[in-house]
Design a protein around this motif. Structure first.
Motif, PDB file in Angstrom:
ATOM      1  N   ILE A 198     -86.083  31.884 -12.033  1.00 52.47           N
ATOM      2  CA  ILE A 198     -86.389  33.038 -11.182  1.00 52.47           C
ATOM      3  C   ILE A 198     -87.587  32.659 -10.339  1.00 52.47           C
ATOM      4  O   ILE A 198     -88.393  31.787 -10.727  1.00 52.47           O
ATOM      5  N   ALA A 234     -88.634  42.802 -13.324  1.00 51.79           N
ATOM      6  CA  ALA A 234     -87.168  42.704 -13.272  1.00 51.79           C
ATOM      7  C   ALA A 234     -86.574  42.705 -14.676  1.00 51.79           C
ATOM      8  O   ALA A 234     -87.135  42.125 -15.610  1.00 51.79           O
ATOM      9  N   LEU A 250     -80.893  42.724 -10.692  1.00 53.20           N
ATOM     10  CA  LEU A 250     -79.920  41.924 -11.448  1.00 53.20           C
ATOM     11  C   LEU A 250     -78.904  42.794 -12.169  1.00 53.20           C
ATOM     12  O   LEU A 250     -77.734  42.416 -12.305  1.00 53.20           O
ATOM     13  N   VAL A 287     -86.894  37.639  -7.599  1.00 54.03           N
ATOM     14  CA  VAL A 287     -86.893  38.914  -8.306  1.00 54.03           C
ATOM     15  C   VAL A 287     -88.264  39.562  -8.236  1.00 54.03           C
ATOM     16  O   VAL A 287     -89.285  38.892  -8.084  1.00 54.03           O
TER      17      VAL A 287
END
Ligand SMILES: CC(=O)[C@@H](O)[C@H](O)COP(=O)(O)O
Ligand SMILES: NCC(=O)COP(=O)(O)O
Length: 247
Positions: free
Chosen positions: A159, A145, A116, A141
């Motif tokens: 997510i 993350a 990200l 992810v």
């Protein structure tokens, strides 16, 4: 209650292996829905190794309003042949949710999530387009993350934690460290205002431990193990067993 979204990719693998129409992905979807799953997931890929664009369209018509519809894919993967691209498919069928997954075309399966910190600017217009279509947007992810607040800032709503490493650690009998990484990622995401999904290599064996460690887990999307287990025990029975684990 954690929603069970059944990924039907592997039904299409079996169907495509003979070039016909059986097993029928629509019948499989109805069987899972009748057994109580709350969603259906597909991951159409540019090489059409399994789920094809026409499957995506037919499932949209079959599911309309019955359960959640989650379409996964790499928004940056180029259109190829009759594969029009993820965004175009989403524009056509307007699924409940689109889960963005950074798979390259040649990957055998999904094996990593977005970075990200690096990807947020290129994701911004994609997320905006999907939100304009009326889709919920989830980002695939890795556990651990960072940049979750930035994801919220560009309109991401969920997510999906990549649980492949967790499943591997579980199989190795050494799950604690990876499980805590997943739990910490979920806590940070929820604190940032994101809901938390999870998926990849989850199974009847490892799901209960994962679910217990992730309070507020919104959705699990499960395909490979579930479809394999259904070959032995039947699809309805297998879905019932997953729902029991998620209670
Ligand atoms: C994103 C993810 O982990 C899975 O949803 C993915 O759909 C697996 O793809 P294959 O079924 O092609 O292995
Ligand atoms: N997002 C995960 C998914 O849809 C299914 O992954 P798997 O259970 O086939 O590994």
């Amino acid at each position: 209650m954690t929603l069970l979204s059944v990924n039907l990719n592997k039904i299409a693998v079996l169907r495509n292996s003979r070039g016909g129409a059986e097993p029928d992905i629509i019948r499989a979807a109805h069987t899972c829905i009748d057994a109580g799953c709350g969603g259906i997931t597909v991951h159409p890929r540019p090489d059409q190794r399994h789920v094809r664009p026409d499957d995506v369209r037919a499932l949209a018509a079959a599911l309309r309003g019955r359960v959640e519809y989650n379409i996964e894919g790499n928004p940056f993967a180029a259109a190829r042949g009759s594969y029009p691209g993820l965004i175009e498919l989403a524009r056509e069928v307007r699924p409940t949710q689109v889960t963005l997954v950074p798979d390259s075309d040649g990957q055998i399966t999904s094996d990593h999530g977005f970075d990200l910190e690096r990807d947020i600017d290129v994701l911004r217009p994609i997320v905006a387009q999907l939100r304009d279509i009326g889709c919920r947007v989830s980002l695939f992810v890795d556990a651990g993350a960072t940049g979750l607040e930035a994801a919220v800032g560009i309109g991401v709503q969920r997510i999906e934690i990549y649980t492949g490493p967790y499943a591997h650690a579980f199989a190795e009998g050494n799950v604690q460290e990876e499980l805590e990484r997943c739990a910490d990622t979920a806590r940070r995401a929820q604190h940032a205002g994101l809901a938390v999904n999870a998926g990849h290599d989850l199974s009847q064996a490892n799901l209960g431990t994962f679910k217990a460690a992730i309070p507020g887990l919104a959705e699990v999307s499960i395909g490979h193990a579930l479809i394999g287990e259904a070959l032995y025990d039947g699809m309805a029975t297998t879905v019932h067993r997953y729902l029991q684990i998620l209670r």
